[in-house]
Design a protein around this motif. Sequence first.
Motif, mmCIF file in Angstrom:
data_model
loop_
_atom_site.group_PDB
_atom_site.id
_atom_site.type_symbol
_atom_site.label_atom_id
_atom_site.label_comp_id
_atom_site.label_asym_id
_atom_site.label_seq_id
_atom_site.Cartn_x
_atom_site.Cartn_y
_atom_site.Cartn_z
ATOM 1 N N UNK A 115 0.853 -1.183 0.000
ATOM 2 C CA UNK A 115 0.000 0.000 0.000
ATOM 3 C C UNK A 115 0.891 1.234 0.000
ATOM 4 N N UNK A 116 0.602 2.148 -0.914
ATOM 5 C CA UNK A 116 1.387 3.381 -1.015
ATOM 6 C C UNK A 116 0.472 4.477 -1.544
ATOM 7 N N UNK A 117 0.650 5.715 -1.099
ATOM 8 C CA UNK A 117 -0.186 6.805 -1.595
ATOM 9 C C UNK A 117 0.071 7.069 -3.074
ATOM 10 N N UNK A 123 1.546 11.847 -0.928
ATOM 11 C CA UNK A 123 2.984 11.612 -0.869
ATOM 12 C C UNK A 123 3.700 12.708 -0.075
ATOM 13 N N UNK A 124 3.269 13.964 -0.256
ATOM 14 C CA UNK A 124 3.882 15.061 0.504
ATOM 15 C C UNK A 124 3.556 14.936 1.987
ATOM 16 N N UNK A 125 2.311 14.581 2.297
ATOM 17 C CA UNK A 125 1.910 14.428 3.693
ATOM 18 C C UNK A 125 2.646 13.280 4.358
ATOM 19 N N UNK A 126 2.946 12.230 3.598
ATOM 20 C CA UNK A 126 3.619 11.066 4.180
ATOM 21 C C UNK A 126 5.012 11.415 4.697
ATOM 22 N N UNK A 127 5.688 12.375 4.061
ATOM 23 C CA UNK A 127 7.045 12.733 4.489
ATOM 24 C C UNK A 127 7.031 13.296 5.907
#
Length: 391
Positions: A115-117, A123-127
């Motif tokens: 699972x990956x955005x 993706x920016x929020x995940x950082x």
Amino acid sequence: MKKDFSCPSLIPSRETARFYLLFVLIALYMLAGAAIFSSLERPAELQAHKLWERRLKVFSQDHNISCEDLKSLLRHYEEARTSGIRTERGRALWDIPGAFYFVGTVVSTIGFGTTAPSTVTGKILLVSYGLLGCSAAILFFNLFLERVITLLSFLIFWSQRRRKGHEELEGRASESISSEEWKPSVYHVTLILFVAVLLVACGAASLYSAMEGWTYLESLYFCFVAFSTVGFGDFVSGQREHHKDSRVYQVANCLLMLLGVCCTYSLFNTISVIIKQGLNWMLRILAWVYSVIRHYRLQLNVCFDSEAPVCYFENDTEHRQQITTVSSSGHSMLWRSCVPSSIGKCLCDVAQDETVCNRNRERRASVEQEQDKSSYGKNHTCAMPLPSGSN
């Protein structure tokens, strides 16, 4: 008047030497692991590629489809896998339970990769989310290890108190002395954590084998990969469609993951302490070997200094050759007087100052020059020291 400047020591400190030694050992360990896994897995990889090419060719011939069109369809399927598209229908990835499972793999640094955005905002929020979450999780793992050590200390203290009785533990002095005795050693903590990880992994493997349809060995492999936060993603728990309605299994899966990661992370910390002790032992052995070699070289140097004769040639007054053994900082070197004397320089900012070794050499050369003047004119081949005593 010259000032004495000392060169900075080129010998690294103990911490630096341990760092270099650990770097070399890890590099050798990785090279050995790469050679072993390459010899084991490379033949299977080549065989799988041959089998896939053969199946692709047979399928294109049977269904009258070109290989390029079939590969284009497979590329689209690989892109769809990031959104959870599988050949067998699985559970939803981005509902609340699926998203909670995803952030759990992010915070625990497992990262299965199933699972990956896919959106830019995700993706920016995940950082930023992973930066804070991973730091908090590592702090939680360290506090978990502290609680384990505290619990073991309390159990050892309680067992000693029960054995010795209440009278021997009264007073501050006795308590301070006994506090050193009931502190657990790193070996005891490592052994207990290893048993805990083994029990959790065996219990979780039994559950995964029954719920996921894996073999018991595959379940044990998944437990190690997940608990050690390696997370290859070849086996992932809780992704089948029928797992969506089994809330008990989802809760048990999360709790087992949390307990397994905490115990395994603590086990890695204690093993790293043992490795550090091993590095210190290796450094002591290397220092001892170096001191022994240096000691024997010094003894050999003293023997040559006391026994080696000084030889002069009869008709060579301008360029006499003498061979002596000069000792400098534990290292012996052969110098010839016919060669121009070189002045050793410090590798420092003050390059004009002569070293102590060169000053000693100059004094010794002047003394030998006086001896040459006094013995000049005598026709002898070799000046040997006279034996002591009378015959």
